[in-house]
Scaffold this active site. Sequence first.
Site, PDB file in Angstrom:
ATOM      1  N   GLN A  86       0.402  -8.701  -7.714  1.00  0.00           N
ATOM      2  CA  GLN A  86      -1.111  -9.765  -6.765  1.00  0.00           C
ATOM      3  C   GLN A  86      -2.232  -9.455  -7.621  1.00  0.00           C
ATOM      4  O   GLN A  86      -3.131 -10.784  -7.749  1.00  0.00           O
ATOM      5  CB  GLN A  86      -1.303  -9.384  -5.183  1.00  0.00           C
ATOM      6  CG  GLN A  86      -2.056 -10.345  -4.053  1.00  0.00           C
ATOM      7  CD  GLN A  86      -1.505 -11.844  -4.285  1.00  0.00           C
ATOM      8  OE1 GLN A  86      -0.122 -11.602  -4.042  1.00  0.00           O
ATOM      9  NE2 GLN A  86      -2.111 -12.837  -4.489  1.00  0.00           N
ATOM     10  N   ARG A 128       0.936 -16.320  -9.146  1.00  0.00           N
ATOM     11  CA  ARG A 128       1.760 -15.433  -8.923  1.00  0.00           C
ATOM     12  C   ARG A 128       3.533 -15.263 -10.000  1.00  0.00           C
ATOM     13  O   ARG A 128       3.324 -14.059 -11.231  1.00  0.00           O
ATOM     14  CB  ARG A 128       2.619 -14.528  -7.472  1.00  0.00           C
ATOM     15  CG  ARG A 128       1.685 -14.811  -6.737  1.00  0.00           C
ATOM     16  CD  ARG A 128       1.071 -13.215  -6.755  1.00  0.00           C
ATOM     17  NE  ARG A 128       2.260 -12.087  -6.855  1.00  0.00           N
ATOM     18  CZ  ARG A 128       3.116 -11.735  -6.112  1.00  0.00           C
ATOM     19  NH1 ARG A 128       2.395 -12.103  -4.690  1.00  0.00           N
ATOM     20  NH2 ARG A 128       3.621 -10.632  -6.171  1.00  0.00           N
ATOM     21  N   CYS A 142      -4.233 -12.877   0.287  1.00  0.00           N
ATOM     22  CA  CYS A 142      -3.038 -12.618  -0.885  1.00  0.00           C
ATOM     23  C   CYS A 142      -1.868 -13.134   0.485  1.00  0.00           C
ATOM     24  O   CYS A 142      -1.039 -13.524  -1.335  1.00  0.00           O
ATOM     25  CB  CYS A 142      -2.443 -11.263  -0.850  1.00  0.00           C
ATOM     26  SG  CYS A 142      -2.303 -10.059   0.643  1.00  0.00           S
ATOM     27  N   ASP A 199      -7.093  -9.201   3.829  1.00  0.00           N
ATOM     28  CA  ASP A 199      -5.946  -9.136   3.698  1.00  0.00           C
ATOM     29  C   ASP A 199      -5.250  -9.118   5.515  1.00  0.00           C
ATOM     30  O   ASP A 199      -6.371  -8.852   6.584  1.00  0.00           O
ATOM     31  CB  ASP A 199      -5.339  -8.072   2.960  1.00  0.00           C
ATOM     32  CG  ASP A 199      -3.770  -8.190   3.177  1.00  0.00           C
ATOM     33  OD1 ASP A 199      -2.972  -9.117   3.390  1.00  0.00           O
ATOM     34  OD2 ASP A 199      -3.610  -7.430   2.395  1.00  0.00           O
ATOM     35  N   ARG A 231       9.788  -3.815  -3.877  1.00  0.00           N
ATOM     36  CA  ARG A 231       9.628  -3.650  -2.869  1.00  0.00           C
ATOM     37  C   ARG A 231       9.921  -2.657  -1.748  1.00  0.00           C
ATOM     38  O   ARG A 231      10.597  -2.949  -1.505  1.00  0.00           O
ATOM     39  CB  ARG A 231       9.279  -5.363  -2.123  1.00  0.00           C
ATOM     40  CG  ARG A 231       8.152  -4.992  -1.520  1.00  0.00           C
ATOM     41  CD  ARG A 231       7.995  -6.542  -0.683  1.00  0.00           C
ATOM     42  NE  ARG A 231       6.904  -7.302  -1.159  1.00  0.00           N
ATOM     43  CZ  ARG A 231       6.635  -8.113  -0.863  1.00  0.00           C
ATOM     44  NH1 ARG A 231       6.586  -8.738   0.102  1.00  0.00           N
ATOM     45  NH2 ARG A 231       5.185  -8.610  -1.137  1.00  0.00           N
ATOM     46  N   HIS A 278      -0.686  -3.118  -4.872  1.00  0.00           N
ATOM     47  CA  HIS A 278      -0.391  -4.242  -5.090  1.00  0.00           C
ATOM     48  C   HIS A 278      -0.426  -5.160  -6.308  1.00  0.00           C
ATOM     49  O   HIS A 278      -0.890  -6.391  -6.198  1.00  0.00           O
ATOM     50  CB  HIS A 278       0.414  -5.628  -4.083  1.00  0.00           C
ATOM     51  CG  HIS A 278       0.541  -6.814  -3.639  1.00  0.00           C
ATOM     52  ND1 HIS A 278       1.807  -6.504  -4.484  1.00  0.00           N
ATOM     53  CD2 HIS A 278       0.360  -7.606  -2.358  1.00  0.00           C
ATOM     54  CE1 HIS A 278       2.129  -7.458  -3.968  1.00  0.00           C
ATOM     55  NE2 HIS A 278       1.435  -8.499  -3.117  1.00  0.00           N
TER      56      HIS A 278
HETATM   57  N1  NVA Z   1      -1.475  -6.506   2.646  1.00  0.00           N
HETATM   58  C1  NVA Z   1       0.249  -6.650   2.684  1.00  0.00           C
HETATM   59  C2  NVA Z   1       0.301  -7.501   1.841  1.00  0.00           C
HETATM   60  C3  NVA Z   1       1.807  -8.894   2.025  1.00  0.00           C
HETATM   61  C4  NVA Z   1       1.290  -9.729   1.213  1.00  0.00           C
HETATM   62  C5  NVA Z   1       1.121  -5.735   3.156  1.00  0.00           C
HETATM   63  O1  NVA Z   1       1.021  -4.699   2.594  1.00  0.00           O
HETATM   64  O2  NVA Z   1       1.637  -6.263   4.177  1.00  0.00           O
HETATM   65  N1   CP Z   2       1.294 -12.134  -1.465  1.00  0.00           N
HETATM   66  C1   CP Z   2       2.588 -11.546  -1.462  1.00  0.00           C
HETATM   67  O1   CP Z   2       2.823 -10.945  -1.509  1.00  0.00           O
HETATM   68  O2   CP Z   2       3.198 -12.317  -0.221  1.00  0.00           O
HETATM   69  P1   CP Z   2       4.767 -12.216  -0.070  1.00  0.00           P
HETATM   70  O3   CP Z   2       5.227 -11.174   1.246  1.00  0.00           O
HETATM   71  O4   CP Z   2       5.613 -13.729   0.453  1.00  0.00           O
HETATM   72  O5   CP Z   2       5.579 -11.491  -0.580  1.00  0.00           O
END
Ligand code: NVA
Ligand code: CP
Length: 306
Positions: free
Chosen positions: A136, A288, A260, A220, A106, A133
Amino acid sequence: MAGGIRHFLQFADFDRTELEWVFERSRIIKDRFKRYQFYQPLADRTLAMVFEKASTRTRVSFEAGMYQMGGSVIHITTGDSQLGRAEPIEDTARVISRMVDIVMIRTFGQAKLERFAAHSRVPVINGLTNEYHPCQILADIFTFIEHRGPIAGRTVAWIGDANNMAYTWLQAAQGLGFRLNVSTPPGYALDASLAQDGEHLQVFADPMQAARGADLVTTDVWTSMGFEAENEVRTKAFSDWQVDAEMMQAAGRDAVFMHCLPAHRGEEVSADVIDGEQSLVWDVAENRLHVQKALMEYLLLGKSVS
Ligand code: NVA
Ligand code: CP
Protein backbone atom coordinates in the site's frame (compact mmCIF):
# COMPACT_ATOMS: atom_id res chain seq x y z
CA MET A 1 19.89 -8.09 -7.11
CA ALA A 2 21.83 -9.60 -4.21
CA GLY A 3 22.09 -13.42 -4.24
CA GLY A 4 19.40 -15.64 -2.72
CA ILE A 5 15.65 -15.33 -2.66
CA ARG A 6 14.36 -11.84 -1.99
CA HIS A 7 11.13 -11.24 -0.10
CA PHE A 8 9.10 -8.08 0.50
CA LEU A 9 7.85 -8.66 4.03
CA GLN A 10 8.21 -5.09 5.19
CA PHE A 11 9.06 -1.78 3.52
CA ALA A 12 12.54 -1.76 5.06
CA ASP A 13 13.43 -4.96 3.18
CA PHE A 14 14.27 -2.79 0.17
CA ASP A 15 16.95 -0.12 0.22
CA ARG A 16 16.50 3.26 -1.40
CA THR A 17 18.05 2.20 -4.71
CA GLU A 18 15.69 -0.75 -4.97
CA LEU A 19 12.67 1.37 -4.08
CA GLU A 20 13.64 3.91 -6.72
CA TRP A 21 14.00 1.07 -9.23
CA VAL A 22 10.51 -0.23 -8.40
CA PHE A 23 9.01 3.26 -8.73
CA GLU A 24 10.67 3.79 -12.11
CA ARG A 25 9.55 0.37 -13.35
CA SER A 26 6.03 1.15 -12.07
CA ARG A 27 6.04 4.28 -14.23
CA ILE A 28 7.16 2.34 -17.31
CA ILE A 29 4.76 -0.57 -16.73
CA LYS A 30 1.84 1.83 -16.14
CA ASP A 31 2.66 3.78 -19.29
CA ARG A 32 2.78 0.58 -21.38
CA PHE A 33 -0.48 -0.62 -19.88
CA LYS A 34 -2.21 2.69 -20.69
CA ARG A 35 -1.04 2.39 -24.30
CA TYR A 36 -2.24 -1.24 -24.56
CA GLN A 37 1.33 -2.41 -25.18
CA PHE A 38 1.81 -6.15 -24.80
CA TYR A 39 4.17 -6.84 -21.89
CA GLN A 40 4.20 -10.40 -20.56
CA PRO A 41 7.57 -11.03 -18.90
CA LEU A 42 5.98 -13.44 -16.39
CA ALA A 43 4.57 -15.93 -18.91
CA ASP A 44 4.39 -19.40 -17.31
CA ARG A 45 4.92 -17.96 -13.82
CA THR A 46 2.34 -18.62 -11.11
CA LEU A 47 1.41 -16.45 -8.14
CA ALA A 48 -0.26 -18.02 -5.11
CA MET A 49 -2.29 -15.60 -3.01
CA VAL A 50 -3.11 -16.64 0.54
CA PHE A 51 -5.78 -14.59 2.30
CA GLU A 52 -6.50 -15.00 5.99
CA LYS A 53 -8.34 -11.64 6.05
CA ALA A 54 -10.79 -10.01 3.63
CA SER A 55 -9.64 -7.96 0.64
CA THR A 56 -10.92 -6.16 -2.44
CA ARG A 57 -8.01 -4.07 -3.76
CA THR A 58 -5.15 -6.39 -2.87
CA ARG A 59 -6.81 -9.39 -4.42
CA VAL A 60 -7.93 -7.68 -7.62
CA SER A 61 -4.68 -5.79 -8.17
CA PHE A 62 -2.41 -8.81 -7.67
CA GLU A 63 -4.66 -11.11 -9.67
CA ALA A 64 -5.17 -8.70 -12.58
CA GLY A 65 -1.51 -7.71 -12.49
CA MET A 66 -0.22 -11.27 -12.74
CA TYR A 67 -2.56 -12.14 -15.62
CA GLN A 68 -1.63 -8.94 -17.44
CA MET A 69 2.04 -9.93 -17.18
CA GLY A 70 1.32 -13.31 -18.73
CA GLY A 71 1.24 -15.43 -15.58
CA SER A 72 -1.50 -17.18 -13.67
CA VAL A 73 -2.88 -16.98 -10.15
CA ILE A 74 -4.13 -19.32 -7.44
CA HIS A 75 -6.27 -17.83 -4.67
CA ILE A 76 -6.69 -19.62 -1.35
CA THR A 77 -8.16 -18.58 1.97
CA THR A 78 -8.08 -19.95 5.49
CA GLY A 79 -11.61 -21.28 5.07
CA ASP A 80 -11.05 -23.21 1.86
CA SER A 81 -7.57 -24.61 2.55
CA GLN A 82 -5.88 -26.77 5.18
CA LEU A 83 -4.66 -23.56 6.84
CA GLY A 84 -8.04 -23.39 8.55
CA ARG A 85 -7.52 -26.93 9.83
CA ALA A 86 -4.23 -26.13 11.57
CA GLU A 87 -1.69 -27.39 9.03
CA PRO A 88 1.56 -25.75 10.20
CA ILE A 89 2.49 -22.66 8.24
CA GLU A 90 5.99 -24.07 7.69
CA ASP A 91 4.57 -27.16 5.94
CA THR A 92 2.22 -25.00 3.89
CA ALA A 93 5.16 -22.87 2.80
CA ARG A 94 7.27 -25.88 1.83
CA VAL A 95 4.45 -27.31 -0.29
CA ILE A 96 3.12 -24.17 -1.98
CA SER A 97 6.59 -22.90 -2.82
CA ARG A 98 7.41 -26.13 -4.70
CA MET A 99 4.46 -25.50 -7.01
CA VAL A 100 4.43 -21.77 -7.71
CA ASP A 101 6.96 -19.03 -8.46
CA ILE A 102 5.89 -16.30 -6.03
CA VAL A 103 3.54 -16.00 -3.06
CA MET A 104 1.52 -13.13 -1.60
CA ILE A 105 0.12 -13.51 1.91
CA ARG A 106 -2.37 -11.46 3.90
CA THR A 107 -2.47 -12.64 7.49
CA PHE A 108 -2.56 -11.54 11.13
CA GLY A 109 0.84 -11.55 12.85
CA GLN A 110 4.01 -10.61 10.97
CA ALA A 111 5.70 -13.58 12.67
CA LYS A 112 3.51 -16.00 10.72
CA LEU A 113 4.48 -14.34 7.44
CA GLU A 114 8.14 -14.56 8.44
CA ARG A 115 7.80 -18.24 9.29
CA PHE A 116 6.27 -18.84 5.87
CA ALA A 117 9.08 -16.92 4.14
CA ALA A 118 11.75 -18.81 6.10
CA HIS A 119 10.47 -22.09 4.64
CA SER A 120 9.66 -20.84 1.15
CA ARG A 121 11.70 -21.61 -1.97
CA VAL A 122 10.23 -18.58 -3.74
CA PRO A 123 9.77 -14.86 -3.03
CA VAL A 124 7.06 -13.92 -0.54
CA ILE A 125 5.19 -10.60 -0.50
CA ASN A 126 3.36 -9.09 2.47
CA GLY A 127 -0.21 -8.34 1.36
CA LEU A 128 -0.94 -6.89 4.84
CA THR A 129 -0.26 -8.05 8.36
CA ASN A 130 -1.24 -6.55 11.72
CA GLU A 131 2.17 -4.86 11.71
CA TYR A 132 2.74 -3.68 8.11
CA HIS A 133 1.15 -2.99 4.73
CA PRO A 134 4.14 -2.30 2.48
CA CYS A 135 2.45 -2.74 -0.94
CA GLN A 136 0.00 0.00 0.00
CA ILE A 137 2.76 2.44 0.86
CA LEU A 138 4.52 1.66 -2.42
CA ALA A 139 1.31 2.80 -4.16
CA ASP A 140 0.89 5.85 -1.92
CA ILE A 141 4.43 7.07 -2.54
CA PHE A 142 4.36 6.31 -6.26
CA THR A 143 1.15 8.36 -6.47
CA PHE A 144 2.70 11.21 -4.49
CA ILE A 145 5.68 11.24 -6.86
CA GLU A 146 3.36 11.31 -9.89
CA HIS A 147 1.51 14.34 -8.55
CA ARG A 148 4.13 16.23 -6.56
CA GLY A 149 7.60 14.92 -7.46
CA PRO A 150 10.17 13.30 -5.14
CA ILE A 151 9.03 12.65 -1.58
CA ALA A 152 12.49 13.11 0.01
CA GLY A 153 12.47 16.18 2.24
CA ARG A 154 8.65 16.43 2.27
CA THR A 155 6.27 16.03 5.22
CA VAL A 156 3.57 13.37 5.60
CA ALA A 157 0.98 13.72 8.37
CA TRP A 158 -0.48 10.53 9.79
CA ILE A 159 -3.74 11.13 11.69
CA GLY A 160 -5.32 8.29 13.67
CA ASP A 161 -4.40 4.78 14.69
CA ALA A 162 -0.83 3.56 15.21
CA ASN A 163 -1.57 0.62 12.95
CA ASN A 164 0.06 -1.36 10.13
CA MET A 165 -0.13 1.67 7.81
CA ALA A 166 1.45 4.03 10.36
CA TYR A 167 4.41 1.72 11.02
CA THR A 168 4.94 1.24 7.30
CA TRP A 169 4.91 5.01 6.74
CA LEU A 170 7.56 5.26 9.43
CA GLN A 171 9.80 2.75 7.65
CA ALA A 172 9.26 4.63 4.39
CA ALA A 173 10.19 7.96 6.00
CA GLN A 174 13.42 6.43 7.27
CA GLY A 175 14.21 4.69 3.98
CA LEU A 176 13.35 7.52 1.61
CA GLY A 177 14.29 10.54 3.72
CA PHE A 178 11.06 12.35 4.50
CA ARG A 179 9.41 13.47 7.70
CA LEU A 180 6.42 11.81 9.33
CA ASN A 181 4.18 13.78 11.68
CA VAL A 182 2.00 11.44 13.72
CA SER A 183 -0.99 12.20 15.92
CA THR A 184 -2.84 9.37 17.66
CA PRO A 185 -5.46 9.50 20.43
CA PRO A 186 -4.30 8.95 24.03
CA GLY A 187 -3.82 5.25 24.63
CA TYR A 188 -3.23 4.47 20.93
CA ALA A 189 0.30 5.82 20.50
CA LEU A 190 3.10 4.28 18.47
CA ASP A 191 5.14 1.78 20.46
CA ALA A 192 7.95 3.88 21.97
CA SER A 193 10.43 1.01 21.63
CA LEU A 194 9.90 1.04 17.85
CA ALA A 195 9.31 4.72 17.17
CA GLN A 196 10.88 7.75 18.81
CA ASP A 197 10.91 11.40 17.80
CA GLY A 198 13.89 12.15 15.62
CA GLU A 199 14.92 13.23 12.15
CA HIS A 200 12.07 11.32 10.47
CA LEU A 201 9.34 11.28 13.12
CA GLN A 202 7.57 13.92 15.17
CA VAL A 203 4.68 13.01 17.44
CA PHE A 204 1.88 15.54 18.11
CA ALA A 205 -0.88 15.41 20.69
CA ASP A 206 -3.04 17.69 18.53
CA PRO A 207 -3.93 16.31 15.08
CA MET A 208 -4.31 19.85 13.66
CA GLN A 209 -0.69 20.58 14.59
CA ALA A 210 0.45 17.36 12.92
CA ALA A 211 -1.32 18.36 9.70
CA ARG A 212 -0.10 21.96 9.63
CA GLY A 213 2.02 22.56 6.54
CA ALA A 214 2.10 18.87 5.55
CA ASP A 215 2.47 17.92 1.88
CA LEU A 216 0.36 14.80 2.32
CA VAL A 217 -2.31 14.11 4.94
CA THR A 218 -3.31 10.51 5.41
CA THR A 219 -5.38 8.38 7.72
CA ASP A 220 -7.00 4.96 7.97
CA VAL A 221 -9.94 3.25 9.65
CA TRP A 222 -10.20 3.59 13.41
CA THR A 223 -10.57 -0.18 13.75
CA SER A 224 -8.39 -2.44 11.62
CA MET A 225 -9.19 -6.01 10.67
CA GLY A 226 -8.67 -8.31 13.62
CA PHE A 227 -9.54 -5.60 16.19
CA GLU A 228 -13.31 -5.56 15.64
CA ALA A 229 -14.02 -6.33 19.32
CA GLU A 230 -12.59 -2.89 20.19
CA ASN A 231 -14.79 -1.03 17.69
CA GLU A 232 -17.13 0.66 20.16
CA VAL A 233 -14.44 1.95 22.48
CA ARG A 234 -12.28 3.05 19.54
CA THR A 235 -15.14 4.99 17.95
CA LYS A 236 -15.30 7.13 21.09
CA ALA A 237 -11.53 7.51 21.52
CA PHE A 238 -10.89 8.50 17.90
CA SER A 239 -13.75 10.99 17.40
CA ASP A 240 -11.40 14.03 17.27
CA TRP A 241 -9.01 12.28 14.85
CA GLN A 242 -11.00 12.92 11.70
CA VAL A 243 -9.39 14.44 8.62
CA ASP A 244 -11.85 17.17 7.67
CA ALA A 245 -11.81 20.31 5.51
CA GLU A 246 -10.39 22.42 8.33
CA MET A 247 -7.48 20.04 8.74
CA MET A 248 -6.77 20.02 4.99
CA GLN A 249 -6.84 23.81 5.11
CA ALA A 250 -4.24 23.74 7.89
CA ALA A 251 -2.07 21.54 5.68
CA GLY A 252 -2.38 23.95 2.77
CA ARG A 253 -3.89 24.20 -0.69
CA ASP A 254 -1.21 22.05 -2.35
CA ALA A 255 -1.50 19.24 0.21
CA VAL A 256 -2.93 15.96 -1.01
CA PHE A 257 -5.09 13.46 0.87
CA MET A 258 -4.66 9.68 0.79
CA HIS A 259 -6.41 6.73 2.40
CA CYS A 260 -5.65 3.07 1.69
CA LEU A 261 -9.40 2.26 1.61
CA PRO A 262 -11.88 0.95 2.51
CA ALA A 263 -12.88 4.24 4.19
CA HIS A 264 -15.64 5.21 6.59
CA ARG A 265 -16.94 8.64 5.63
CA GLY A 266 -17.89 10.59 8.75
CA GLU A 267 -15.42 8.67 10.90
CA GLU A 268 -11.69 8.97 10.08
CA VAL A 269 -12.37 11.22 7.07
CA SER A 270 -15.17 13.59 6.18
CA ALA A 271 -17.01 13.00 2.90
CA ASP A 272 -15.99 16.41 1.52
CA VAL A 273 -12.30 15.57 1.96
CA ILE A 274 -12.27 12.05 0.53
CA ASP A 275 -14.52 13.11 -2.34
CA GLY A 276 -12.85 16.51 -2.69
CA GLU A 277 -10.23 18.01 -4.97
CA GLN A 278 -7.23 17.25 -2.77
CA SER A 279 -8.05 13.56 -2.56
CA LEU A 280 -5.96 11.10 -4.58
CA VAL A 281 -7.59 7.95 -3.23
CA TRP A 282 -8.71 6.56 -6.60
CA ASP A 283 -5.32 7.13 -8.21
CA VAL A 284 -3.70 5.40 -5.24
CA ALA A 285 -6.05 2.43 -5.56
CA GLU A 286 -5.28 2.09 -9.28
CA ASN A 287 -1.57 2.36 -8.62
CA ARG A 288 -1.68 -0.75 -6.44
CA LEU A 289 -1.89 -2.58 -9.77
CA HIS A 290 1.11 -0.90 -11.34
CA VAL A 291 3.47 -0.93 -8.35
CA GLN A 292 2.77 -4.59 -7.59
CA LYS A 293 3.44 -5.54 -11.20
CA ALA A 294 6.79 -3.78 -10.84
CA LEU A 295 7.36 -5.49 -7.49
CA MET A 296 6.67 -8.98 -8.86
CA GLU A 297 8.83 -8.23 -11.90
CA TYR A 298 11.70 -7.18 -9.62
CA LEU A 299 11.39 -10.16 -7.27
CA LEU A 300 11.25 -12.64 -10.16
CA LEU A 301 13.47 -11.09 -12.80
CA GLY A 302 15.63 -8.59 -10.94
CA LYS A 303 16.88 -5.82 -13.16
CA SER A 304 17.20 -8.02 -16.27
CA VAL A 305 14.19 -6.35 -17.90
CA SER A 306 13.69 -3.64 -20.45
N1 NVA B 1 -5.39 -0.83 8.68
C1 NVA B 1 -6.38 -1.52 7.86
C2 NVA B 1 -5.97 -1.50 6.42
C3 NVA B 1 -6.92 -2.17 5.48
C4 NVA B 1 -6.44 -2.18 4.07
C5 NVA B 1 -6.54 -2.95 8.36
O1 NVA B 1 -5.53 -3.57 8.68
O2 NVA B 1 -7.67 -3.41 8.43
N1 CP C 1 -6.10 -1.06 0.79
C1 CP C 1 -6.27 -2.38 0.76
O1 CP C 1 -5.34 -3.17 0.98
O2 CP C 1 -7.53 -2.78 0.42
P1 CP C 1 -8.14 -4.24 0.51
O3 CP C 1 -8.29 -4.59 1.96
O4 CP C 1 -9.45 -4.14 -0.21
O5 CP C 1 -7.19 -5.20 -0.18
